[in-house]
Design a protein around this motif. Sequence first.
Motif, PDB file in Angstrom:
ATOM      1  N   GLN B 272      29.343  33.305 -38.449  1.00  0.00           N
ATOM      2  CA  GLN B 272      29.317  33.355 -40.241  1.00  0.00           C
ATOM      3  C   GLN B 272      28.894  32.110 -40.656  1.00  0.00           C
ATOM      4  O   GLN B 272      28.468  31.576 -41.770  1.00  0.00           O
ATOM      5  N   ALA B 273      29.042  30.743 -39.808  1.00  0.00           N
ATOM      6  CA  ALA B 273      28.882  29.509 -40.228  1.00  0.00           C
ATOM      7  C   ALA B 273      27.207  29.091 -40.324  1.00  0.00           C
ATOM      8  O   ALA B 273      26.752  28.295 -41.063  1.00  0.00           O
ATOM      9  N   THR B 274      26.546  29.787 -39.536  1.00  0.00           N
ATOM     10  CA  THR B 274      25.152  29.605 -39.290  1.00  0.00           C
ATOM     11  C   THR B 274      24.313  30.793 -39.833  1.00  0.00           C
ATOM     12  O   THR B 274      24.931  32.034 -39.406  1.00  0.00           O
ATOM     13  N   SER B 275      23.236  30.703 -40.432  1.00  0.00           N
ATOM     14  CA  SER B 275      22.403  31.665 -40.927  1.00  0.00           C
ATOM     15  C   SER B 275      21.191  31.749 -40.039  1.00  0.00           C
ATOM     16  O   SER B 275      20.297  30.918 -39.956  1.00  0.00           O
ATOM     17  N   TYR B 276      21.073  32.468 -38.940  1.00  0.00           N
ATOM     18  CA  TYR B 276      20.088  32.724 -37.790  1.00  0.00           C
ATOM     19  C   TYR B 276      18.790  33.349 -38.764  1.00  0.00           C
ATOM     20  O   TYR B 276      18.941  34.513 -39.310  1.00  0.00           O
ATOM     21  N   LEU B 277      17.766  32.823 -38.496  1.00  0.00           N
ATOM     22  CA  LEU B 277      16.580  33.531 -39.183  1.00  0.00           C
ATOM     23  C   LEU B 277      15.484  34.070 -37.900  1.00  0.00           C
ATOM     24  O   LEU B 277      15.463  33.299 -37.174  1.00  0.00           O
ATOM     25  N   GLY B 278      15.315  35.341 -37.861  1.00  0.00           N
ATOM     26  CA  GLY B 278      14.333  35.677 -36.544  1.00  0.00           C
ATOM     27  C   GLY B 278      14.975  36.943 -36.175  1.00  0.00           C
ATOM     28  O   GLY B 278      15.746  37.720 -36.831  1.00  0.00           O
ATOM     29  N   LEU B 279      14.425  37.288 -34.948  1.00  0.00           N
ATOM     30  CA  LEU B 279      14.599  38.751 -34.492  1.00  0.00           C
ATOM     31  C   LEU B 279      15.929  38.590 -33.612  1.00  0.00           C
ATOM     32  O   LEU B 279      16.099  38.078 -32.501  1.00  0.00           O
ATOM     33  N   PHE B 280      17.011  39.412 -34.189  1.00  0.00           N
ATOM     34  CA  PHE B 280      18.339  39.653 -33.337  1.00  0.00           C
ATOM     35  C   PHE B 280      17.896  40.697 -32.396  1.00  0.00           C
ATOM     36  O   PHE B 280      18.573  40.068 -31.400  1.00  0.00           O
ATOM     37  N   TYR B 281      17.325  41.599 -32.780  1.00  0.00           N
ATOM     38  CA  TYR B 281      17.498  42.729 -31.455  1.00  0.00           C
ATOM     39  C   TYR B 281      16.073  43.744 -31.788  1.00  0.00           C
ATOM     40  O   TYR B 281      15.746  44.044 -32.741  1.00  0.00           O
ATOM     41  N   GLN B 282      15.653  44.079 -30.488  1.00  0.00           N
ATOM     42  CA  GLN B 282      14.201  44.938 -30.686  1.00  0.00           C
ATOM     43  C   GLN B 282      14.676  45.559 -29.425  1.00  0.00           C
ATOM     44  O   GLN B 282      14.670  45.385 -28.452  1.00  0.00           O
ATOM     45  N   ASN B 283      14.268  47.340 -29.666  1.00  0.00           N
ATOM     46  CA  ASN B 283      14.205  48.126 -28.595  1.00  0.00           C
ATOM     47  C   ASN B 283      13.162  49.239 -29.038  1.00  0.00           C
ATOM     48  O   ASN B 283      13.308  50.255 -29.788  1.00  0.00           O
ATOM     49  N   LYS B 284      12.099  48.869 -28.235  1.00  0.00           N
ATOM     50  CA  LYS B 284      10.952  49.880 -28.820  1.00  0.00           C
ATOM     51  C   LYS B 284      11.077  51.211 -28.192  1.00  0.00           C
ATOM     52  O   LYS B 284      10.171  52.104 -28.470  1.00  0.00           O
ATOM     53  N   ASP B 285      11.784  51.448 -27.298  1.00  0.00           N
ATOM     54  CA  ASP B 285      12.051  52.657 -26.582  1.00  0.00           C
ATOM     55  C   ASP B 285      13.369  53.554 -27.035  1.00  0.00           C
ATOM     56  O   ASP B 285      13.496  54.537 -26.618  1.00  0.00           O
ATOM     57  N   ALA B 286      14.018  53.277 -28.201  1.00  0.00           N
ATOM     58  CA  ALA B 286      14.737  53.992 -28.928  1.00  0.00           C
ATOM     59  C   ALA B 286      14.249  55.538 -29.337  1.00  0.00           C
ATOM     60  O   ALA B 286      13.122  55.498 -29.656  1.00  0.00           O
ATOM     61  N   ILE B 287      15.098  56.417 -29.202  1.00  0.00           N
ATOM     62  CA  ILE B 287      14.708  57.677 -29.603  1.00  0.00           C
ATOM     63  C   ILE B 287      14.210  57.940 -31.062  1.00  0.00           C
ATOM     64  O   ILE B 287      14.967  57.221 -31.814  1.00  0.00           O
ATOM     65  N   ARG B 288      12.920  58.378 -31.482  1.00  0.00           N
ATOM     66  CA  ARG B 288      12.684  58.535 -32.771  1.00  0.00           C
ATOM     67  C   ARG B 288      12.856  59.937 -33.341  1.00  0.00           C
ATOM     68  O   ARG B 288      12.082  60.754 -32.816  1.00  0.00           O
TER      69      ARG B 288
END
Lengths: 632, 317
Positions: B272-288
């Motif tokens: 909670q102390a830091t605001s991270y800016l950027g991509l936390f998570y990516q999975n291009k293969d998740a079911i669509r």
Amino acid sequence: MKDGNGSLASPSPKTSNRRVIKEHILEIVSDSGEGAQKAGQSFGAVSAKMGNGVWTVEIIPADIQPPPRTKESASGIRIRFGSGKITNAGDEADVLVAFNEIVPYNRIEQNVYREGTIVLIENKWATDESDEIRKSYATAIQDFKDRKFVVHEIPMEEECLKLTPNPKKGKNMWVLGMLCHMYDRDMEKAAAQVGYIFRSKSKAVVDSNLQLLQAGYDWASDHLDLCYRLPSVESEEELVVMNGNEALSFGIQAAGIELCSMYPITPATSTSHHLAECIQSSGGIIHQAEDEIAAVGFAIGASYAGKTSVTITSGPGLALKTEFLGLAVMAEVPLVVIDVQRGGPSTGLPTKVEQSDLLAVLYGQPGDAPKVVLAPSTIEECFHFVVLARRIAESFRMPVILLSDANLATGVQPFPRPQLREEWLSPPVDQSPRAEGAMPYGWDEKTGLSQRPVPGQAGGEYTLTGLAHSAQGKVTYLPEVNQKTSALRSLKLATFGRTLKPPRINGDEEGELLVVGWGSTLGAIEEAVNIAREQGGSVSSLHLRFLSPLEPGLLDIFKRFKKVMTVEINYSDSLDDPMITPENRRYAQLAWILRAQTLVDVDCFSNVYGQPLGPGKILARINKELSKLNQH
Amino acid sequence: MFGIKKDFICELPKKYYTLSNYEKGVARWCPGCGDHAVLSSVQRLCREKQLPPEKTVFVSGIGCSSRFPHYMNTYGFHGLHGRAFPVACGVKFRRPDLNVFVITGDGDCCSIGAGAWIHAIRYNMNITTIMFDNQIYGMTKKQTSPTSRLGTISNTHPTGSVLPPVNPLQTSLGMSNVSFVAQTADWVPGHLFATIKAGYEHPGFAFIKVIMRCSKFMGPLVEEMTTNRDAVSILTHEKGIQPDDGTLHAYKNHQIHDPTDINAARELAEDQATSYLGLFYQNKDAIRYDQYGAHNLGFTPEEKITAVNAQLDKFAV
Ligand SMILES: Cc1ncc(C[n+]2csc(CCOP(=O)(O)OP(=O)(O)O)c2C)c(N)n1
Ligand code: SF4
Ligand SMILES: [Mg+2]
């Protein structure tokens, strides 16, 4: 032995031992999970296939697994079948097949049997190891006899045990076989039906059930002296036989609807079960949403994007969809909503019939939200009205709500096979680029109609909004715009109403009493009115399919009768109650509307027993009203 | 083919869309409102990707942020409070050809729309979602939002809010089939644009939380967020969002984070102390789910009639 009503004692030489009857009402009642419904549905289907008129209604327990051998556990089916067309479930049953002695009391409390009703009851309880059960059985049998039922004790389980170690599972097919003999059913058709209902099961299961079917038939032929014959009128037309929810499912597909977005709820869900089996083969798909709000939102999104869609629900789900329905009205998104009504309010009576959602669909939205509401009154109309609803929704750019009910949902009836038409499937809108200057809401001032743009259409870009908006689709809070656009949306109903014809009158065009109904009560009302007329009563009936806008000419028709009374399955106060006066009385739902629209003092006969209204009850009320009218 | 000579094939000049092709009207947000910045970034993205306006749909709920579609010269759907997700999913389900964006606020998404939100994550349709998190209800004039920090003074909690906030990053990362979770801030334009672009390019449901300035009601918070750069850390990784030099220069705290590592992502989200800016998570293969929705499109009327008739045969008498 006294026979069922309509018995004709004219034995034909070939079936001299068979009593010819015009129609019978048969009930099969068991503990929940013993398959009485499957047996009854199959019996109904076979009868329809043989050319008999049929109407079936399910008897469904409220709980998933109620304790066995209790009244609450009663599960089963009523089948009314006859030589001619059958349009409703009728009154008292002629024959009851009971799997134990307790479950019939659920039905006895509802007065569905009469003196002379034949009871075919499983006799294994007579020799049960428990004293209590043996005693209970003996007491019930005596009570049945005191009630002047004609009791036959049947060794169902004993006979099934000869074929299967688990007779609880197969007894229903044995019973079906027994009934097939009683009523001279075509065993080839019965076997085909058994094959159909177990189509997803192994061959061993199918074979075992076929053996039980035959065994029941053979046993009855050797031991049961109850043999009837129902002449069937071979139909010239090709027929299909199904329940109302299946008819809705076919209607959805025949209408070219490509998306059904729903959340499971009784009694609407079985429509999606049937759709799930086949809609993908006809180019559509089902979306089971996370809740009813999302279900209608999803359907509206798809419709906005030019894909015809439907959402199906019942009372509590309809309540959740309210806000989105308002949006569809405001933003003029075509949408077909099917509400298979059940008992309410709240969770109410999930499996039972009521016609209690009419005012909710009409007035459920805050603000003025005009929409088309129509109600099928037969299984066949369940099919055709979906096709109709889709066309109205698109032409008039508004939600169309179709009110079916639990009675139609589970009622099975044969009807002429629909001849599918290519024009029913046409895509909703012309997707070529929009004409220069065409506005998203280019309302025609006289009719309120406009042509909607669809994403993908160049030149049609606009932002749909639920806020008050101008013809350009721009948010505006100008008072005159809101007044004007409200009028335009309302005008669409009047425009559509102009295309309707006055309703057909069943009976004379004028007289003492006019009965007005809507939805699934059609068959029972007309049967009652026709009997009253045969007895000399001056009574006619009319049945509304369109509840919004109302069909035209009602005031003219009403004026030709001394009294107008609706017959509905919803709640109304009774004037017999000391607290109730004509001024504070709360009327049945259609009666409210008719009173408001015509200023005629429309009365109502309605109740919420969760049962379809039988012709007998309606007839009694008609006769009471007629005699009151004659006293004046 | 068919004897047509190549010379006779005339190439229609492809239309080039400029920024003005995506602009509509004057946005009616307060001066200094963070929503303006997102609007510019999105219009820039549309131009960069040359999205045909007629094939692009912005779906929103209700709130200041949800007015967004009115300022885009594309198709738009400004629907109900909390219900943008089901509508957007319905639009996309049978229309794979459309570019669909969801614009939602912290109340719209994490409060009234929370049920639809988590299911939208699980459906993983190819939709880009931008959640405008100003930690307050702007439209209805300063009520506590589910993302308001503990103790936030608002018109519904004049002595300070009494519950800890919802953490939308944690919630998203906790949902099964999650496929893209990123955070950015409206006042870091380079990062904002890079993040929205990465979300658009992601094949699935991209959830982008934009930390947002509500200049009207959250002055002190805006002041603190925009000046205290130590509380911000930029996520870096070759598989992550590549921020511009300006951002990397202005924000000295950097954190290397592999966006395929969901456990690491969850840990960062919890901080909670830091605001991270950027991509936390990516999975291009998740079911669509949108691929399921579009798998049986384009039946001819004859095919449909034949199929329904075959089904009707089973019910024939
Ligand atoms: C069903 C419903 N409930 C309440 C409202 C009132 N309302 C409009 S916007 C809003 C809150 C918006 O907050 P947020 O989603 O954070 O958007 P912001 O205005 O902060 O961008 C509320 C409660 C509404 N429009 N609809
Ligand atoms: S109230 Fe806040 S969120 Fe709304 S427009 Fe103004 S600054 Fe933006
Ligand atoms: Mg907010």
